[in-house]
Design a protein around this motif. Structure first.
Motif, PDB file in Angstrom:
ATOM      1  N   GLU A  82       0.816  -1.230   0.000  1.00  0.00           N
ATOM      2  CA  GLU A  82       0.000   0.000   0.000  1.00  0.00           C
ATOM      3  C   GLU A  82       0.845   1.273   0.000  1.00  0.00           C
ATOM      4  O   GLU A  82       0.586   2.181  -0.794  1.00  0.00           O
ATOM      5  CB  GLU A  82      -0.990   0.006   1.174  1.00  0.00           C
ATOM      6  N   THR A  92      -5.194   1.238  -6.716  1.00  0.00           N
ATOM      7  CA  THR A  92      -5.388  -0.210  -6.633  1.00  0.00           C
ATOM      8  C   THR A  92      -6.863  -0.604  -6.620  1.00  0.00           C
ATOM      9  O   THR A  92      -7.177  -1.779  -6.473  1.00  0.00           O
ATOM     10  CB  THR A  92      -4.727  -0.767  -5.355  1.00  0.00           C
ATOM     11  N   LYS A  93      -7.736   0.351  -6.774  1.00  0.00           N
ATOM     12  CA  LYS A  93      -9.179   0.077  -6.718  1.00  0.00           C
ATOM     13  C   LYS A  93      -9.827   0.369  -8.073  1.00  0.00           C
ATOM     14  O   LYS A  93      -9.387   1.245  -8.813  1.00  0.00           O
ATOM     15  CB  LYS A  93      -9.848   0.964  -5.654  1.00  0.00           C
ATOM     16  N   PHE A  99     -10.517  -4.124  -4.993  1.00  0.00           N
ATOM     17  CA  PHE A  99      -9.109  -4.321  -5.341  1.00  0.00           C
ATOM     18  C   PHE A  99      -9.001  -4.908  -6.744  1.00  0.00           C
ATOM     19  O   PHE A  99      -9.692  -5.869  -7.082  1.00  0.00           O
ATOM     20  CB  PHE A  99      -8.444  -5.239  -4.319  1.00  0.00           C
TER      21      PHE A  99
END
Length: 128
Positions: A82, A92-93, A99
């Motif tokens: 992260e 990352t989404k 995710f």
């Protein structure tokens, strides 16, 4: 620090994020699977159900030290993941907030690296 050095540093960070993603994928695929052991015992050896039961009761669900070390490494890499994404500016989404997966994150890094390398090449051509 001049702009080309900053870009090179960003490229190094993106490369490290790609390594983290690839290693996490490797470690996640290594998890012990007891069903594979059962298939192997039944297929490769002529054992009675009692013998198979005895063997599986001894090993089922147990992990060796190497698996524990892998889990420790996986945990460490997941903690690094992260912050590296935030530093590198990699989302990352997806649009639903889920995710996207390590493969897609790695692909995003690759795309960003290509853009940055082109930027460095243009700067060198201009003589900056």
């Amino acid at each position: 620090m001049d702009e080309s050095k900053q870009i090179e540093f960003q490229i190094q960070q993106l490369t490290e994020l790609q390594h983290i993603c690839n290693r996490i994928k490797e470690l996640e695929n290594y998890k012990q699977n007891d069903t594979e052991l059962l298939k192997c015992l039944k297929k490769e050896y002529s054992l009675s159900e009692e013998e198979i039961s005895s063997i599986t009761s001894m090993v089922e669900g147990k992990k060796g030290k190497s698996v524990d070390k892998r889990n420790d490494e996986l945990e460490l890499l997941e903690k690094k993941f992260e912050p590296y994404c935030l530093i590198c500016g990699v989302n990352t989404k997806n649009k639903d907030g889920n995710f996207i997966g390590y493969t897609r994150v790695s692909n995003k890094c690759s795309n960003k690296k290509s853009v940055l390398k082109k930027k460095i090449k243009k700067m060198e051509e201009k003589g900056e």
